[in-house]
Structures are given as C-alpha cells and as structure tokens.
Design a protein around this motif. Structure first.
Motif, PDB file in Angstrom:
ATOM      1  N   ALA A   1     -15.253   2.578   6.918  1.00 29.82           N
ATOM      2  CA  ALA A   1     -15.160   2.208   5.506  1.00 29.82           C
ATOM      3  C   ALA A   1     -14.140   3.052   4.756  1.00 29.82           C
ATOM      4  N   LEU A   2     -13.805   4.244   5.287  1.00 27.71           N
ATOM      5  CA  LEU A   2     -12.865   5.142   4.618  1.00 27.71           C
ATOM      6  C   LEU A   2     -11.413   4.839   4.992  1.00 27.71           C
ATOM      7  N   ALA A   3     -11.196   3.966   5.977  1.00 30.09           N
ATOM      8  CA  ALA A   3      -9.840   3.701   6.468  1.00 30.09           C
ATOM      9  C   ALA A   3      -9.335   2.374   5.961  1.00 30.09           C
ATOM     10  N   ASP A   4      -8.018   2.303   5.766  1.00 31.29           N
ATOM     11  CA  ASP A   4      -7.379   1.040   5.405  1.00 31.29           C
ATOM     12  C   ASP A   4      -7.183   0.168   6.648  1.00 31.29           C
ATOM     13  N   ILE A   5      -6.798   0.787   7.740  1.00 27.97           N
ATOM     14  CA  ILE A   5      -6.569   0.086   9.004  1.00 27.97           C
ATOM     15  C   ILE A   5      -7.208   0.911  10.120  1.00 27.97           C
ATOM     16  N   SER A   6      -7.898   0.229  11.027  1.00 27.84           N
ATOM     17  CA  SER A   6      -8.526   0.910  12.160  1.00 27.84           C
ATOM     18  C   SER A   6      -7.949   0.356  13.467  1.00 27.84           C
ATOM     19  N   PHE A   7      -7.831   1.250  14.425  1.00 29.31           N
ATOM     20  CA  PHE A   7      -7.307   0.864  15.741  1.00 29.31           C
ATOM     21  C   PHE A   7      -8.286   1.293  16.840  1.00 29.31           C
TER      22      PHE A   7
ATOM     23  N   TYR B   1       5.346   8.487  11.401  1.00 29.07           N
ATOM     24  CA  TYR B   1       5.412   8.363   9.946  1.00 29.07           C
ATOM     25  C   TYR B   1       6.089   9.580   9.335  1.00 29.07           C
ATOM     26  N   ALA B   2       5.801  10.747   9.890  1.00 33.53           N
ATOM     27  CA  ALA B   2       6.418  11.972   9.357  1.00 33.53           C
ATOM     28  C   ALA B   2       7.921  11.946   9.540  1.00 33.53           C
ATOM     29  N   LEU B   3       8.397  11.378  10.645  1.00 30.39           N
ATOM     30  CA  LEU B   3       9.826  11.328  10.909  1.00 30.39           C
ATOM     31  C   LEU B   3      10.572  10.442   9.907  1.00 30.39           C
ATOM     32  N   MET B   4       9.868   9.473   9.318  1.00 31.43           N
ATOM     33  CA  MET B   4      10.529   8.624   8.338  1.00 31.43           C
ATOM     34  C   MET B   4      10.357   9.152   6.910  1.00 31.43           C
ATOM     35  N   GLY B   5       9.874  10.398   6.809  1.00 32.49           N
ATOM     36  CA  GLY B   5       9.819  11.051   5.501  1.00 32.49           C
ATOM     37  C   GLY B   5       8.517  10.886   4.770  1.00 32.49           C
ATOM     38  N   LYS B   6       7.542  10.255   5.375  1.00 35.14           N
ATOM     39  CA  LYS B   6       6.239  10.100   4.741  1.00 35.14           C
ATOM     40  C   LYS B   6       5.460  11.400   4.885  1.00 35.14           C
ATOM     41  N   LYS B   7       4.826  11.810   3.774  1.00 35.99           N
ATOM     42  CA  LYS B   7       4.001  13.007   3.839  1.00 35.99           C
ATOM     43  C   LYS B   7       2.705  12.619   4.562  1.00 35.99           C
ATOM     44  N   THR B   8       2.536  13.182   5.718  1.00 33.74           N
ATOM     45  CA  THR B   8       1.486  12.738   6.623  1.00 33.74           C
ATOM     46  C   THR B   8       0.577  13.890   6.987  1.00 33.74           C
ATOM     47  N   ILE B   9      -0.715  13.553   7.122  1.00 34.18           N
ATOM     48  CA  ILE B   9      -1.687  14.555   7.557  1.00 34.18           C
ATOM     49  C   ILE B   9      -2.556  13.935   8.646  1.00 34.18           C
ATOM     50  N   LEU B  10      -2.797  14.680   9.691  1.00 39.67           N
ATOM     51  CA  LEU B  10      -3.659  14.270  10.809  1.00 39.67           C
ATOM     52  C   LEU B  10      -4.953  15.052  10.709  1.00 39.67           C
ATOM     53  N   ILE B  11      -6.076  14.341  10.655  1.00 40.65           N
ATOM     54  CA  ILE B  11      -7.383  14.999  10.515  1.00 40.65           C
ATOM     55  C   ILE B  11      -8.171  14.775  11.798  1.00 40.65           C
TER      56      ILE B  11
ATOM     57  N   ILE C   1      -7.694  14.081  -0.362  1.00 36.56           N
ATOM     58  CA  ILE C   1      -6.551  14.123   0.559  1.00 36.56           C
ATOM     59  C   ILE C   1      -5.653  12.901   0.348  1.00 36.56           C
ATOM     60  N   LYS C   2      -6.261  11.731   0.068  1.00 39.20           N
ATOM     61  CA  LYS C   2      -5.474  10.525  -0.174  1.00 39.20           C
ATOM     62  C   LYS C   2      -4.568  10.688  -1.359  1.00 39.20           C
ATOM     63  N   ALA C   3      -5.022  11.443  -2.357  1.00 43.65           N
ATOM     64  CA  ALA C   3      -4.191  11.661  -3.543  1.00 43.65           C
ATOM     65  C   ALA C   3      -3.009  12.563  -3.248  1.00 43.65           C
ATOM     66  N   ALA C   4      -3.123  13.385  -2.178  1.00 47.77           N
ATOM     67  CA  ALA C   4      -2.077  14.365  -1.894  1.00 47.77           C
ATOM     68  C   ALA C   4      -1.099  13.903  -0.819  1.00 47.77           C
TER      69      ALA C   4
ATOM     70  N   LYS D   1       0.866  -1.184   0.000  1.00 48.74           N
ATOM     71  CA  LYS D   1       0.000   0.000   0.000  1.00 48.74           C
ATOM     72  C   LYS D   1       0.894   1.223   0.000  1.00 48.74           C
ATOM     73  N   GLU D   2       0.797   2.011  -1.083  1.00 46.18           N
ATOM     74  CA  GLU D   2       1.608   3.234  -1.139  1.00 46.18           C
ATOM     75  C   GLU D   2       0.992   4.326  -0.290  1.00 46.18           C
ATOM     76  N   ASN D   3      -0.314   4.378  -0.290  1.00 50.43           N
ATOM     77  CA  ASN D   3      -1.022   5.358   0.551  1.00 50.43           C
ATOM     78  C   ASN D   3      -1.739   4.577   1.665  1.00 50.43           C
ATOM     79  N   LEU D   4      -1.705   5.151   2.846  1.00 50.37           N
ATOM     80  CA  LEU D   4      -2.246   4.458   4.007  1.00 50.37           C
ATOM     81  C   LEU D   4      -3.151   5.397   4.797  1.00 50.37           C
ATOM     82  N   THR D   5      -4.368   4.919   5.030  1.00 49.53           N
ATOM     83  CA  THR D   5      -5.320   5.684   5.849  1.00 49.53           C
ATOM     84  C   THR D   5      -5.545   4.908   7.145  1.00 49.53           C
ATOM     85  N   ILE D   6      -5.253   5.571   8.241  1.00 50.23           N
ATOM     86  CA  ILE D   6      -5.330   4.920   9.553  1.00 50.23           C
ATOM     87  C   ILE D   6      -6.380   5.645  10.402  1.00 50.23           C
TER      88      ILE D   6
END
Length: 799
Positions: A715-721, A609-619, A690-693, A582-587
């Motif tokens: 339903a909008l998330a790839d992984i739920s916790f 995730y941001a520390l490892m260079g992933k472009k991350t957004i918290l909503i 947002i997933k595209a960005a 999965k290139e894009n991940l929604t948690i």
C-alpha cells in the motif's frame, strides 16, 4: 495473430531440442552402430516353403442324395481339417522321430554359435529308454583321436523321463562324474545315458551339442510351421517354416509331407486289409471242406470204377451245379451282410469291408459303406489332433451316426432280400433233387459227392478271386492329396531385416534423447521459459534482467556499458509508462523466497535512476536477512530497525552509496520482532517524510512467500515488482503472485524475470531487457551486436 503464436511455439519447441544436437547425433550414431552390429552378428533366418494339393472328394453315387437330405455328408474336404492335421502334434512327432532331430550341434563362433546339420564332426547317440538331461548345452573338446573332454556349457537342464514324457522335472545342479571320456564309451549318469562317436573330429576342435526330447521338439515345430491356403477358393496349401539351417527346414517339411501322405494312404489301405482278413477267414473254413470232398470223390471213383456221368446225369448235374454256385455266392453275401450288421450293432471300428469286393453290386449300399469308411478315417485323424469336444470332431460324429442309421436300414433290407433269394435257390435245388433220385444209385451217389466238391471248389475259387482283387486294390491305392512343390529355402534371409534394423536403430537413436529431454522438461519444476512464465502469472511480465557475469553487485554504477545495465535502462524506460505524471516514485521489490535476486534488482534499479540525476534512496526492509550493506561495503550498525525501535530520526541513519544522488538506509541490526516494527504507524510516517525528500524511493522488501509483513507494504508503493529467477524459482511460486492479485487485492504489481541466461528460442538470454507493449525503448547496445538467428544459437554457432 493466433497463427503467429503457434509458429513461435513450434520454433521454441524445435529450439529446445536443437540445443542438445550433439547428444541427439551421438545417440543416432550409437543406434546405427548397434543396428549394424546386430545385423552383422545376428543369426540369419531363412524361410522354407512348399505346397500341397488337397484333392476334393468326388461324391459317390447316392452320397449327394444323403447330403441334400440333410445327413451331413460332404463332397468336399474340409480344408481347415487338413490344415489342423498338417499342424498337428502327432504328425510333427512322427516327422521328428523319422529325422532323428533330438540332438542339435553347434560350431563355436566369435560372437554367436552356428548350428550344424550335415557333415557333423561327432555323432551323439541317446538312449531314450533311459531318463535324460535335456535343454542344456554340453561342450566337447577333442583331446586326441581317441578321447575328448565333456563339460557343461549351459546348465539349464531338465530331466526327461520316458515313462512320463510330457512332464519334465528341473535339474538343480547338474554335474558329471568325470570330464574325460573315450569316443564310443557309454557315458552313464543317474539321468543321462549317451555315447559320443567321432566322425572326423580333430584334436583341439570344440563342438557344442544340446539334447532335446521329442515332445518338446514336436511342440516347437508344430507352433513354428505355417500352413495357409493360397486363396479362399483354392484347395492348395502352402507350408512354410523359418529356420537358421536351410537344409534342416527343407528336410523337415519334405518329411512332414511324406508322413502326411503316408498317413492318408494307411487309412485307405485299412479297408483293403479288412477285406483281405475277411476273405482269409472264409478261406480257412472252405479249404478243409474242399480237401475232404476232393479226397472222397477220388476214393468213390476208384472204388466204383465210375468216372463220368451219363448224358442225362450230366445235364441234371450242370443245372444243379449252376444253382449251387449261385447259392454259394448268395451265402457269402449273406455272411457279409451278417458281419456288417454285427459291425453296426456293436459299433466296431476299422473293420469295414467294401461290398463291391465281396460281389455286392448294390450302388446305394456301396456308397454308404464307402462314405462311412471315409468319415471314420476322418474321425481317427481328427481325434489324433483335437479333443472329443472339438466342433469338428462332434460334427463328424454326427455325420457318422446319420450314415450308420441309413446303412443299418439298408443292410436289414438286404438281409431279408438275400434270405429270400437263398430260400428260392434251395427250393429249386430240391426240385432238381427229385430228378436225381430217378438216376441209378451209383450215378446218384457220384452226383452227390461231386456236387459237394464242386460247391466247395466254386466258393474257394470265388474267394481267391476276391482276395486277389482286394490285394490289387491295396497295391493300387494312392493318396488323394499330392505334393506340388517340394520344400525349397529362399536364398535371401528373411531375418534380420537389415535395412529395417538400421532404420529402427536410427529412429531409436532419435527418440531416446528426445524422450529424455521431453521427460526432463516435463519433470522440471523451475521457471526457465519466459513465455511460460508470462502465461502463468495474472500480471504483465514487464521485463527481464540478464545474468551478471561479473562478481560486482553494482554493475549499473561500476560498468554502465554492460548489457545488464541496458536491462535496467530498458526497465526504467518502461516505468515512465507505468507511472505517468508522477514526480515522486516509490518502487517496491519482493519475491517468493531468498536467492531470487530481488536485492540485486533493487540496488541496480535505484542506481539507474540515480544515474539520470534523480535523487534516489534505497531502503532495506528485509530486517531478517539484510544483504545491502555487504554489497555496498557498509557496516549494518544502524538502519531502519534503529529508527523504528527508538526515537532515532531517519535522517541520522542515511548512508552514502558513493554516488551523489544515491543514498541508502540499511535494514539495521536484526530486531526480535521485525514484523511488528514494519507494521507500526511510525513506519508509514517515516516513508511519507522520505517521499517529500527524494524523487525515487526503492523498497527492498523481504520475500512475500516467507514473511507476512510484505503484504502490508504494497500500500505504501506506487509500483510493485515481483522478482523471479530463471532456472531457480519454482513454477509453483507463480501462484503466490496470483493470490496477491486475486485474493490480496494488490494492484500495480508486475513481474520481472532475473538472471536470464537460458535461451528458449525467443532471442533472450543475452542480457538485454525486453518490454511487453508498454512503449519500452531500449538504449543502443554498446557491447553486443544484433543477436544471432535462433537456429545458429541452437546449434552453438558463434558467428
């Protein structure tokens, strides 16, 4: 594998208790100290023992015949009956009356009072014909050689009335008219009449005493006395009594055995006394006749100058004298049979006379009378201890009835035989009378007078001999039972059992805290044990996050070397296996209620995730109770609610977190209809944009246990916790997660335990993460070394 799991559970259980080892040791020490103090100040109880031999009855001639014929006569005493007599109330009452135990004296001790028995400083005399206060405690404080102060120490009194000794009435508020009395003075109250005399009391002495009525004491000693046979075959009984005063116990048992043997002897003497009374009644009648006939004989000889019979008259007189002697003895026997017959017909009691004493030699009759006497003596003793309906009393009554029936038949036969013998003697006497008529008149008259004198004299002498025999029999009577060992108290007290008490104190000191801990854990409704949480939820427990000990809500960004940061790094490593290719991940992060730390986990998960260079957004999607702005120091003036309630593009509400790869969309101002906003199709379109960005999108959702819109966001998330918090989340919250999976159809959801700080024995609680078989690899620890063994952690050892 199952064995390993069991070992882990045992270790966890032991670990749970060892955490409280100071408390357990304190309770064990307190238990030992309590047991020691109890042993130190408890009253010593001694066991007093004695033994008594119950002789078997030797069956008389003929008794065995009746027993085999089914008439119930026993050759052997019933040991159970003898035990019942020794433990009887009446015997205890007689013993207490003999020993005068109605007043108990005590010496005042520092902690407990000691009972006194001999060498008493004072003597209390009680007038038992007067109602008395019993049961409570008096104190006597000696003022001088002549006076003392009498006070009520314990007021648990009741009133004993001699007219109704078995029923006592309570005394509500006892009080004395005055407190100072003189020794020897009669102390008189409405229900109290006592006198106190000094023996060697000194001024300043304080003595306690308690008055107890005889019925209460008899019941007490009756219940405390133990009587047991040494074995089933032997007729030796062991008597034992536990008492704090050894001499008192010895005196009581010795006196009890003495009264027991005296009672048996009195029952034996009753038959001899009945015989003596019978003979004395016969003597009263014959003595007057003897005196009259003697005077007449002397007068006739003097008047007629005749002193001796002729040779022919002497021969005739000797023959007549012999027959008259036989007739006299036969008449005595006949009177005895008539008396015995009247006794049997009228069912009298206590008046049986032994036939052998009267001269009756019939062995069967003797055995029957002796057997009846013994059975009646047993019945008297049984009735003094048991009711008439008791099995032993009823069985003995049946034996008495059977014996009486056989005795009645034998007596009737003996009466007929005796009357026949008497008639024959009378006929023979009449024949001799014709020879006497041939003698001269003077000699004939002398023979008649001398004949009456001789008859009376023979009967009188005969009765005197039988009376002497009866008195000798009475004097020689001895109890069949024998005292083998007089009472002796053991040197070592049987109570308190010091070693046992110390062991009990130690065990109680161990059980009480363990029980408290067990109950506390049983009643605990909060989630503390990760293993228990893993067993209760239907999804994997993917990881744990340690307690953040700092006030910083962004430990991953601001303190990357902390153990909490390692928790999130470990969790991020596990995520690679949960979302492969999965290139894009929604948690999505949610929880049951507020306060479980889902916002904290969301922020720091996005940060890692941001520390490892992933472009991350918290909503921030918790539109009701937003918290993200406060943690980042931002102003919640615009956000997702702004975009959903207007045409504002989502790009315009993005705010920077301070890290180049980490953006934040706050929840925005609290709208009046948050649920409707998140359920719009517009929100789904914004998420797709947002997933595209962005590479990683993190949803901080509202608690699923409180609001409904979160269920639609899965339903909008790839992984739920689903976030739980140790020591905070309720155990029942696991059912909410299980319902989401089983009934809600939610997939790809996992559990996270936040704020782990309570070590349950698995090695958790140090702030680092833990993976459950998904290939998680934790990074090297920067602050903590390898964790200590569980037993050191349980005992609080730091090194």
């Amino acid at each position: 594998m199952m064995q390993k799991e069991d070992e882990i559970d045992l270790k966890v259980l032991l670990f749970n208790y060892l955490q409280y080892w100071p408390l357990i040791l304190a309770f064990m020490f307190a238990g030992l100290v309590s047991a020691f103090l109890f042993n130190r100040y408890a009253t010593n109880i001694f066991n007093v023992e004695s033994s008594i031999l119950v002789e078997d009855d030797k069956p008389s001639l003929g008794t065995d015949l009746f027993e085999s014929a089914g008439f119930g006569l026993q050759g052997k005493k019933n040991i159970e009956n003898e035990i019942g007599i020794l433990k009887s109330y009446s015997l205890a009452e007689e013993t207490i009356s003999e020993l005068n135990l109605n007043v108990q004296y005590y010496h005042v001790g520092f902690v407990v009072n000691t009972q006194l028995y001999d060498k008493l400083p004072i003597i209390v005399s009680v007038d038992w014909e007067h109602p008395q206060w019993v049961g409570g405690m008096f104190s006597v404080e000696v003022l001088d050689d002549n006076s003392f102060e009498l006070l009520i120490e314990e007021d648990e009194f009741s009133v004993y009335n001699p007219e109704d000794p078995f029923y006592k009435s309570n005394l509500a508020e006892p009080s004395l008219k005055k407190s100072v009395y003189s020794f020897g003075e009669q102390i008189q109250e409405e229900n109290l009449s006592i006198k106190i005399n000094s023996i060697y009391a000194n001024p300043g002495d304080k003595i306690l005493f308690k008055i107890l009525d005889t019925p209460s004491l008899a019941l007490k000693y009756k219940n405390e006395l133990g009587v047991t046979p040494i074995n089933k075959q032997a007729s030796i009984l062991t008597l034992n009594l536990e008492t704090p005063v050894r001499r008192l116990g010895e005196d009581y048992i010795n006196k009890l055995m003495e009264m027991y043997l005296k009672r048996e002897l009195d029952e034996k003497n009753r038959a001899s006394e009945s015989t003596i009374r019978f003979i004395e009644n016969q003597l009263l009648g014959i003595s007057d006749s003897l005196e009259t006939s003697e005077n007449r004989l002397q007068q006739y000889r003097s008047e007629n100058n005749v002193f001796n019979l002729s040779e022919e008259g002497s021969v005739i007189f000797e023959r007549l004298q012999d027959l008259e002697k036989q007739k006299g003895e036969t008449e005595v026997s006949l009177k005895y049979y008539q008396t015995l017959n009247s006794y049997l017909e009228n069912s009298q009691g206590g008046e049986l006379v032994a036939p052998s004493i009267i001269g009756v030699t019939d062995p069967l009759l003797n055995s029957l009378v002796n057997a009846l006497a013994e059975l009646q003596a047993d019945q008297i003793r049984l009735k003094s201890n048991f009711s008439d309906q008791a099995p032993a009393v009823r069985e003995n009554a049946t034996r008495i009835a059977n014996t009486k029936k056989q005795l009645q038949e034998n007596v009737n036969l003996a009466l007929n035989n005796t009357q026949n013998v008497l008639a024959d003697l009378n006929n023979r006497i009449r024949l001799i009378q014709s020879d006497i008529n041939a003698l001269p008149k003077t000699e004939r008259d002398l023979i008649g007078i001398q004949r009456k004198f001789t008859i009376n004299e023979n009967i009188y002498v005969y009765l005197l001999e039988k009376k002497a025999e009866a008195e000798i029999t009475k004097a020689s009577n001895m109890p069949k039972n024998t005292i083998l060992d007089f009472a002796k108290a053991g040197q070592t007290p049987v109570a308190p059992k010091r070693s046992l008490n110390l062991l009990i104190g130690l065990i109680l000191g161990l059980i009480v805290p363990i029980g408290f801990i067990t109950i506390k854990d049983f009643l605990n409704t909060k989630i503390e044990d990760p293993k228990e949480l893993e067993n209760q939820i239907k999804v994997p427990l993917i990881g744990m996050v340690g307690r953040n000990t700092s006030d910083d809500a962004l430990p991953v960004l601001n303190n990357p070397r902390s153990t909490v940061t390692e928790s999130f790094r470990s969790l991020r490593a596990d995520m690679t296996y949960l979302s492969q290719q999965k290139e894009n991940l929604t948690i999505l992060f949610t929880s049951s209620i507020s306060g479980e730390g889902k916002t904290f986990v969301s922020i720091n998960m996005a940060s890692v995730y941001a520390l490892m260079g992933k472009k991350t957004i918290l909503i921030g999607l918790d539109l009701r109770k937003p918290k993200i702005a406060e943690d980042f120091g931002l102003v919640n003036d615009k956000g997702m609610s702004t975009c959903l309630s207007s045409d504002t593009p989502w790009q315009s509400v993005i705010k920077s977190s301070g890290h180049p790869d980490f953006d934040v969309i706050l929840s925005g101002p609290i709208p009046p209809n948050p649920a409707e906003l998140l359920l719009q199709e517009k929100f789904a379109n914004i998420v797709n944009e947002i997933k595209a960005a962005y590479d990683v999108i993190v949803f901080d959702c509202p608690p699923v246990g409180l609001v409904s819109e979160t269920k639609e966001l899965f339903a909008l998330a790839d992984i739920s916790f689903y976030v739980f918090r140790q020591g905070y989340s309720m155990k029942g919250n696991t059912q909410i997660l299980n319902n989401l999976v089983e009934k809600g159809g939610v997939t790809k959801i996992y559990g996270i335990l936040n704020d782990v700080h309570i070590d349950k024995g698995y090695g958790y609680g140090y702030g680092y993460g833990y993976g459950y078989g998904y290939g998680g690899n934790s990074y090297g620890y920067h602050e903590e070394a390898v964790p200590l063994p569980w037993w050191k952690r349980a005992l609080g050892i730091k090194k």
